[in-house]
Structures are given as structure tokens and as C-alpha cells.
Design an enzyme around this catalytic site. Structure first.
Site, PDB file in Angstrom:
ATOM      1  N   ASP A 117     -18.833 -46.198 -34.270  1.00 48.50           N
ATOM      2  CA  ASP A 117     -19.494 -45.855 -35.552  1.00 48.50           C
ATOM      3  C   ASP A 117     -20.211 -44.752 -36.408  1.00 48.50           C
ATOM      4  O   ASP A 117     -19.631 -43.391 -35.488  1.00 48.50           O
ATOM      5  CB  ASP A 117     -21.097 -46.343 -34.270  1.00 48.50           C
ATOM      6  N   ASN A 123     -20.500 -57.299 -39.406  1.00 40.27           N
ATOM      7  CA  ASN A 123     -20.181 -56.820 -41.163  1.00 40.27           C
ATOM      8  C   ASN A 123     -19.844 -57.214 -42.198  1.00 40.27           C
ATOM      9  O   ASN A 123     -19.562 -57.051 -42.868  1.00 40.27           O
ATOM     10  CB  ASN A 123     -19.010 -55.526 -39.781  1.00 40.27           C
TER      11      ASN A 123
HETATM   12  C1  IPE Z   1     -21.057 -51.903 -35.083  1.00 37.18           C
HETATM   13  O1  IPE Z   1     -21.072 -51.408 -36.213  1.00 37.18           O
HETATM   14  C2  IPE Z   1     -19.596 -51.859 -34.901  1.00 37.18           C
HETATM   15  C3  IPE Z   1     -18.387 -51.436 -35.444  1.00 37.18           C
HETATM   16  C4  IPE Z   1     -18.588 -50.812 -35.047  1.00 37.18           C
HETATM   17  C5  IPE Z   1     -16.893 -52.104 -36.329  1.00 37.18           C
HETATM   18  P1  IPE Z   1     -23.067 -51.238 -36.815  1.00 37.18           P
HETATM   19  O2  IPE Z   1     -22.676 -50.705 -36.910  1.00 37.18           O
HETATM   20  O3  IPE Z   1     -22.357 -52.495 -37.581  1.00 37.18           O
HETATM   21  O4  IPE Z   1     -23.466 -51.289 -35.825  1.00 37.18           O
HETATM   22  P2  IPE Z   1     -25.377 -52.403 -35.770  1.00 37.18           P
HETATM   23  O5  IPE Z   1     -25.022 -52.715 -36.928  1.00 37.18           O
HETATM   24  O6  IPE Z   1     -25.697 -50.523 -36.764  1.00 37.18           O
HETATM   25  O7  IPE Z   1     -25.978 -52.305 -34.637  1.00 37.18           O
HETATM   26  C1  IPE Z   2     -18.464 -47.754 -38.437  1.00 38.27           C
HETATM   27  O1  IPE Z   2     -19.898 -46.964 -39.611  1.00 38.27           O
HETATM   28  C2  IPE Z   2     -17.697 -48.730 -39.849  1.00 38.27           C
HETATM   29  C3  IPE Z   2     -18.345 -49.970 -39.195  1.00 38.27           C
HETATM   30  C4  IPE Z   2     -18.983 -51.072 -38.528  1.00 38.27           C
HETATM   31  C5  IPE Z   2     -17.374 -51.104 -40.130  1.00 38.27           C
HETATM   32  P1  IPE Z   2     -21.056 -46.939 -40.684  1.00 38.27           P
HETATM   33  O2  IPE Z   2     -20.509 -48.523 -41.986  1.00 38.27           O
HETATM   34  O3  IPE Z   2     -22.155 -48.616 -39.598  1.00 38.27           O
HETATM   35  O4  IPE Z   2     -21.871 -46.121 -40.484  1.00 38.27           O
HETATM   36  P2  IPE Z   2     -23.223 -46.172 -40.213  1.00 38.27           P
HETATM   37  O5  IPE Z   2     -23.163 -46.716 -38.305  1.00 38.27           O
HETATM   38  O6  IPE Z   2     -23.921 -47.284 -41.438  1.00 38.27           O
HETATM   39  O7  IPE Z   2     -23.503 -44.783 -40.068  1.00 38.27           O
HETATM   40 MG    MG Z   3     -23.055 -48.600 -38.106  1.00 42.29          MG
END
Ligand code: IPE
Ligand code: IPE
Ligand code: MG
Length: 248
Positions: free
Chosen positions: A20, A68
Site C-alpha cells: 500500500d 479496488n
Molecule cells: C489494500 O489497499 C489493497 C491492496 C494493497 C491491493 P487499499 O488501498 O485498497 O486499502 P484501503 O482502501 O485503504 O483499506
Molecule cells: C496500493 O497503493 C496499490 C493498490 C491498492 C492497487 P494505493 O493505490 O492504495 O496507494 P494509496 O493508499 O492511495 O497511497
Molecule cells: Mg491504499
């Protein structure tokens, strides 16, 4: 960063990572979120290599959650494109490093072109036995457990299973991860203290390690620090500390 010394006999067998912080990493630099996802691919390559070298047996990477799909269509498209190019690019490396690729999640929801490359890569690496790289793609733990419940009920209705026979192993048998050990450690980068629907059943006794480091900055040394932290912990599985110490 001082790099701690690891006990090579006590490397977690299965490490699962919630990758993340890509979007925020990019936004902090005034860049588009897509640049963060692109930079995250580099971290995947580095951590897969490091995991293999450190002797990790299973590395599960949470790459795309069931939830997602709700992101803006363009971001989903970017992520799918990156996944496809990563898989194409990585086949040589996986083969060279004897790594077997697997996927967990509703992969049937992925675009056909991504699914095709994924299937090819899984097939081409199926005989490798150095490490399992398990990608969680369109993965959600609640979806996985619901699917398992439906399959178990189906078996019961077909007379192939009786309710008295159902135990924890039965549930485990119907999860995507049925033939994998439970994760010993769950790492979450990007600083959030939540599981976001990741391996809720399997991570029941996993050691949780949360780091502020955003995924695009996460490198071998960060992984080593996480494992060193893990090696300091006493896993009690409900018992007392004294009971656990007595174990050989
Ligand atoms: C969790 O991250 C999913 C992945 C890393 C693929 P998210 O960014 O989707 O999680 P939330 O929405 O902050 O809980
Ligand atoms: C994780 O990074 C990747 C996926 C969830 C696919 P994020 O896209 O959630 O990054 P933040 O949490 O918005 O920084
Ligand atoms: Mg995220």
C-alpha cells in the site's frame, strides 16, 4: 538504516504483503497516482528477488483487491496494464530464479488479455520449486470465505459430505490457499493499520508488521528489518510464554 542480522533458521515460511501507499507516494511528489503504481512494480521485482534469496518459501503479494474495482476506470486500466507488462517481463526472471507463480482471487474478473498472460506464466513456472510467488488479484477474503461456504454446502446437498464431518480443515480445503501454509507474517506498507479484506482466515495467527514506508520505497533492507522484528517476537498461539519456551 542499520541492517539487522537475521537468524537464517528462523525465516518466516510464508510472508504476505499488503503493498500500500503507491498513490500517496506519487501525490506527495506532485505526480499522478499511476506513477506510484509504476514505481511499485520495481519494488515487487526487488522484494521477490530478496524473498527468494532470504529463503522465504511463499510470498503472497496483495496486488488488487475485490474492492479496488471501485476505483476510477482509468486507474483500474493502468493497474491491469502494469500487471500484464510485469508478468510478461518477469517470466525470464521467475524461470531463472526457480520461482513458481500462482494467483488467488476472482481471476476470472480480470481482462482476458491479462488472464491469458497470467495463465501462461503460471503454466510455464509450474514445475519451479525455489519459492512460490502468490499474487492476490481481485482478491477479497470475504468473497473467498463465501465461496468456500457455498462449495461446502454444495457437497453436503450432493450427499458427499455430512455436517458432522465439517471442521477447520474442511473450510481450509475450500480456500484459494488450501495447499499453502498460513502466513507467518503480514507486512503492510503505507502506514495504515488495517487488513483491508486480506487473508482474514489464514492470518489468524500471523505476526503483523506495519511500516510507514510507502510501497515504492520498500526494498530488501526494509524486508530484512521486518523479518528481524518478526524474529524478536514470541508466538504463543494462545498458550503462555512459559509453555511456548518449553517447546523444543
Ligand atoms: C489494500 O489497499 C489493497 C491492496 C494493497 C491491493 P487499499 O488501498 O485498497 O486499502 P484501503 O482502501 O485503504 O483499506
Ligand atoms: C496500493 O497503493 C496499490 C493498490 C491498492 C492497487 P494505493 O493505490 O492504495 O496507494 P494509496 O493508499 O492511495 O497511497
Ligand atoms: Mg491504499
Amino acid at each position: 538504516m542499520t541492517i539487522p542480522h537475521l537468524d537464517p533458521d528462523h525465516i518466516p515460511r510464508h510472508i504476505a504483503i499488503i503493498m500500500d501507499g503507491n498513490g500517496r507516494w506519487a501525490q506527495r511528489k506532485g505526480l499522478a497516482r499511476a506513477i506510484g503504481h509504476k514505481a511499485g512494480v520495481k519494488s515487487v521485482q526487488k522484494i521477490v528477488k530478496a524473498g527468494r534469496e532470504l529463503g522465504v518459501q511463499v510470498l503472497t503479494l496483495y496486488a488488487f483487491s475485490s474492492e479496488n474495482w471501485q476505483r476510477p476506470a482509468l486507474e483500474v486500466k493502468t493497474l491491469m496494464g502494469l500487471l500484464k507488462s510485469y508478468l510478461k517481463l518477469e517470466l525470464d526472471n521467475l524461470t531463472k530464479n526457480n520461482i513458481q507463480l500462482r494467483a488467488i482471487g476472482e481471476v476470472e474478473r480480470l481482462p482476458a488479455e491479462v488472464r491469458d498472460v497470467l495463465t501462461d506464466t503460471i503454466n510455464c513456472t509450474a514445475a519451479n520449486n525455489g519459492m512460490i510467488l502468490n499474487l492476490a488479484l481481485s482478491y477479497g477474503s470475504r468473497q473467498e470465505i463465501t465461496r468456500a461456504v457455498k462449495a461446502i454446502v454444495g457437497k453436503c446437498l450432493a450427499g458427499e459430505l455430512s455436517d458432522a464431518e465439517i471442521n477447520e480443515d474442511t473450510v481450509n480445503d475450500f480456500l484459494y490457499t488450501s495447499d499453502l501454509p498460513d502466513p507467518d507474517m503480514v507486512i503492510r506498507t503505507g502506514g495504515e493499520s488495517r487488513l483491508s479484506n486480506f487473508l482474514l482466515w489464514q492470518a489468524s495467527y500471523a505476526e503483523i508488521y506495519i511500516t510507514e514506508t510507502a510501497w515504492p520505497n520498500f526494498r530488501r533492507d526494509h524486508l530484512i528489518s521486518a523479518i528481524a522484528d518478526y524474529q524478536q517476537r514470541q508466538r504463543r498461539f494462545g498458550k503462555t510464554g512459559e509453555q511456548v519456551q518449553k517447546q523444543p
